[in-house]
Design a protein around this motif. Structure first.
Motif, short mmCIF file in Angstrom:
data_model
loop_
_atom_site.label_atom_id
_atom_site.label_comp_id
_atom_site.label_asym_id
_atom_site.label_seq_id
_atom_site.Cartn_x
_atom_site.Cartn_y
_atom_site.Cartn_z
N ARG A 85 0.80 -1.23 0.00
CA ARG A 85 0.00 0.00 0.00
C ARG A 85 0.83 1.28 0.00
O ARG A 85 0.42 2.30 -0.49
CB ARG A 85 -0.94 0.01 1.21
N GLU A 86 2.00 1.23 0.63
CA GLU A 86 2.85 2.43 0.64
C GLU A 86 3.98 2.16 -0.36
O GLU A 86 4.85 1.33 -0.10
CB GLU A 86 3.38 2.71 2.04
N ALA A 87 3.96 2.86 -1.49
CA ALA A 87 4.83 2.53 -2.62
C ALA A 87 6.33 2.55 -2.27
O ALA A 87 7.06 1.60 -2.56
CB ALA A 87 4.55 3.48 -3.78
N GLU A 88 6.77 3.63 -1.64
CA GLU A 88 8.19 3.76 -1.32
C GLU A 88 8.62 2.67 -0.34
O GLU A 88 9.72 2.13 -0.41
CB GLU A 88 8.42 5.12 -0.65
N HIS A 89 7.73 2.38 0.60
CA HIS A 89 8.00 1.41 1.65
C HIS A 89 8.25 0.02 1.05
O HIS A 89 9.25 -0.62 1.34
CB HIS A 89 6.79 1.38 2.59
N VAL A 90 7.34 -0.42 0.16
CA VAL A 90 7.49 -1.75 -0.41
C VAL A 90 8.71 -1.82 -1.32
O VAL A 90 9.44 -2.81 -1.35
CB VAL A 90 6.21 -2.23 -1.13
N GLU A 91 8.99 -0.72 -2.02
CA GLU A 91 10.15 -0.70 -2.91
C GLU A 91 11.45 -0.85 -2.10
O GLU A 91 12.36 -1.56 -2.49
CB GLU A 91 10.15 0.61 -3.70
N GLY A 92 11.48 -0.18 -0.95
CA GLY A 92 12.67 -0.24 -0.11
C GLY A 92 12.91 -1.61 0.48
O GLY A 92 14.04 -2.03 0.67
N PHE A 93 11.82 -2.33 0.78
CA PHE A 93 11.98 -3.59 1.49
C PHE A 93 11.87 -4.85 0.63
O PHE A 93 12.34 -5.91 1.04
CB PHE A 93 10.98 -3.68 2.65
N SER A 94 11.26 -4.74 -0.57
CA SER A 94 10.96 -5.97 -1.31
C SER A 94 12.16 -6.87 -1.60
O SER A 94 12.00 -8.10 -1.58
CB SER A 94 10.16 -5.67 -2.58
N PRO A 95 13.37 -6.33 -1.84
CA PRO A 95 14.46 -7.29 -2.10
C PRO A 95 14.80 -8.16 -0.89
O PRO A 95 15.41 -9.21 -1.05
CB PRO A 95 15.66 -6.40 -2.45
N GLU A 96 14.40 -7.72 0.28
CA GLU A 96 14.81 -8.44 1.51
C GLU A 96 13.69 -9.27 2.12
O GLU A 96 13.85 -9.81 3.21
CB GLU A 96 15.25 -7.41 2.56
N LEU A 97 12.54 -9.37 1.45
CA LEU A 97 11.41 -10.02 2.09
C LEU A 97 11.46 -11.54 2.05
O LEU A 97 11.85 -12.13 1.05
CB LEU A 97 10.10 -9.57 1.42
N ALA A 98 11.03 -12.14 3.15
CA ALA A 98 10.77 -13.59 3.18
C ALA A 98 9.25 -13.73 3.16
O ALA A 98 8.55 -13.06 3.92
CB ALA A 98 11.34 -14.20 4.44
N VAL A 99 8.75 -14.58 2.26
CA VAL A 99 7.30 -14.66 2.06
C VAL A 99 6.82 -16.09 2.27
O VAL A 99 7.41 -17.03 1.74
CB VAL A 99 6.94 -14.19 0.63
N VAL A 100 5.76 -16.24 3.04
CA VAL A 100 5.16 -17.56 3.25
C VAL A 100 4.05 -17.74 2.22
O VAL A 100 3.11 -16.95 2.18
CB VAL A 100 4.57 -17.68 4.67
N THR A 101 4.18 -18.77 1.39
CA THR A 101 3.17 -19.00 0.35
C THR A 101 2.32 -20.23 0.67
O THR A 101 1.21 -20.36 0.18
CB THR A 101 3.83 -19.20 -1.03
N HIS A 102 2.86 -21.13 1.47
CA HIS A 102 2.13 -22.35 1.82
C HIS A 102 2.06 -22.51 3.32
O HIS A 102 3.03 -22.24 4.03
CB HIS A 102 2.82 -23.58 1.22
N ALA A 103 0.93 -22.98 3.80
CA ALA A 103 0.79 -23.27 5.23
C ALA A 103 -0.38 -24.21 5.42
O ALA A 103 -1.33 -24.20 4.61
CB ALA A 103 0.57 -21.99 6.02
N GLY A 104 -0.29 -25.02 6.45
CA GLY A 104 -1.38 -25.97 6.71
C GLY A 104 -1.59 -26.94 5.55
O GLY A 104 -2.70 -27.40 5.32
N GLY A 105 -0.51 -27.18 4.79
CA GLY A 105 -0.61 -28.14 3.69
C GLY A 105 -1.28 -27.58 2.45
O GLY A 105 -1.59 -28.32 1.52
#
Ligand SMILES: [Zn+2]
Length: 484
Positions: A85-105
């Protein structure tokens, strides 16, 4: 002593002058502060390292509570859409993000980001909590962990997961928010200088160095013994950037709807890296008494069992006197040769060692050895708490003065671009030099010297000149350094 000799493993510490990064790694291992973990870039904080962190926590937590801040806890996971939602914020952090895509099988409908910082999820709560000007200011702090996927990691300085506190506040006016940002920065300065004996320079970050999403970032910077700078804490004026995106609104006294003015700020386990690199020596870390989990260690030195009992009893009595006076202490009566016991506490940086042998006993005295200085000092056993209290105060003050002298001796004011580059690419240090204010010049300096603007201190405008990058008129001189 065959049994105990097996514990006496040799610990090697590379001298600082030979290889500073190696020295840093060696002292952390020698003091048993932290280990790398099976997960790349993550850190196991061992009890000695964690006890130091706990002192940082309790000191700062006390200051924050005294100024009306309250602790709360928010989730580790953040919906991916929040961050976007905050453009500058996501741009600054996106290279360093760990993302959970699967959970609970199952594959999740919406991926969850492991928090790199919590502005977005906390301000979503703020939007539900804040209704009127009467709800302001809202002063929240969280102690927790964050994850930033780092490519090159170093214990305490840059790890994929680290511990920190993050403060988040909302105010009715920008003036109040600005005041909060500065008052927090001053608390960080006091934590660094008064508790950790680390002299720091406060100031504002340049636009290219500010927090992603902030209007303005303030920071404190310290100089390490290898001439590199380390950012020790940041305090951000977020303006209304996040309140507009997350709908953090309030009705003012006239019943008019307004967006809140916000701040966020943090210090992390990085401070322990600073502590090591500002005070450590070739024998290990050196802890200022105000941050040391253990301030005094007694080492009885016996030749036979009868002596052992008598000396240990005398030491225990004195240790109790110290504890009654609020000075943490312990008696190391392990069945190890005295020298081995000395080395261990030396490596761990305990500020004061008190030896007691048969001759000391005869003369009703003890022998004190300061971790931060050479030599032995005899002192009477009577009134030990007062003597030790005074000495710890001297150690604390002396360590700060020594670090400040080093910082001052390695801070240079230059106007010549050649000299400027020479210092930054050579022995290092803080360099105050004129800058025209352009991001292009800042980038050029970084490319050529690896130096960056650490902060623009309050007195920057009293040193105008010609920009060291382009030669155009410069209204101020920020503080440059090569940084960790
Ligand atoms: Zn320029």
């Amino acid at each position: 002593m065959a049994d105990s000799d097996t514990k006496e493993t040799k610990v090697k510490i590379t001298p600082r002058a030979e290889d500073f990064p190696r020295w840093y790694t060696d002292v952390i291992a020698a003091a048993e502060m932290a280990d790398y973990s099976p997960v790349k870039g993550c850190m196991v904080i061992r009890p000695w390292g964690y006890a130091i962190w706990e002192t940082v926590q309790s000191t700062l937590d006390g200051m924050l509570k005294a100024s009306g801040h309250q602790n709360a806890y928010f989730p580790l996971f953040i919906p991916e859409s929040f961050l976007k939602r905050e453009a500058e914020h996501v741009e600054g952090f996106s290279p360093e993000l760990a993302v959970v895509t699967h959970a609970g099988g199952k594959k999740l409908e919406e991926p969850l980001v492991v928090r790199p910082t919590s502005e977005t999820i906390i301000y979503d709560s703020f939007s539900h909590w804040i209704h009127s000007w009467r709800d302001l200011p809202l002063l929240i702090n969280q102690w927790g962990n964050v994850v930033r996927w780092e490519m090159r990691t170093r214990l305490f300085l840059r790890t994929t997961e680290f511990l920190w506190q993050e403060g988040h506040t909302a105010h009715a006016t920008h003036e109040e928010a600005e005041q909060e940002v500065l008052s927090i920065l001053d608390k960080y300065r006091r934590l660094a200088e008064e508790t950790m004996a680390i002299p720091v320079i406060p100031g504002v970050k340049s636009d290219s160095e500010k927090f992603a999403g902030a209007r303005r970032t303030h920071a404190i910077e310290a100089l390490m013994q290898d001439g590199k700078a380390l950012q020790c804490g940041t305090s951000h004026d977020l303006g209304q950037n996040f309140s507009r995106v997350f709908g953090v609104k309030f009705l003012d006294a006239e019943g008019k709807e307004e967006y809140a003015w916000q701040t966020s700020w943090g210090v992390s386990t990085r401070l322990i890296g600073a502590l090591i690199m500002v005070h450590g020596d070739d024998k290990g870390i050196v802890l200022p008494p105000n941050i040391a989990p253990l301030k005094v260690v007694f080492v009885p030195i016996w030749k036979n069992d009868a002596q052992r009992g008598e000396l240990t009893a005398a030491a225990s009595k004195m240790a109790e006197d110290l504890r009654a006076a609020g000075i943490s202490s312990r008696v190391d009566d392990r069945d190890l040769r005295p020298a081995w016991r000395y080395y261990e506490w030396e490596r761990k940086g305990v500020p004061l060692r008190i030896e007691i042998g048969p001759r000391d006993m005869e003369q009703s005295q003890v022998t004190m050895v300061r971790r931060d200085a050479e030599g032995k000092i005899a002192a009477p056993q009577a009134g030990i708490a007062a003597t030790v209290g005074r000495m710890l105060g001297e150690i604390q003050k002396g360590m700060y003065e020594k670090a400040r002298k080093f910082r001052d001796d390695n801070t240079f004011t230059v106007s010549d671009s050649k000299k400027f580059a020479e210092i930054l690419t050579g022995k290092g240090g803080f360099v105050r030099a004129p800058w025209c204010g352009s991001a292009a010049c800042e980038a050029k300096i970084k490319e050529e010297t690896k130096g960056t603007i650490r902060v623009i201190p309050a007195d920057a405008a009293s040193h105008p000149g010609k920009c060291v990058a382009c030669g155009e008129p410069a209204a101020m001189s920020p503080l440059f350094a090569v940084a960790y």
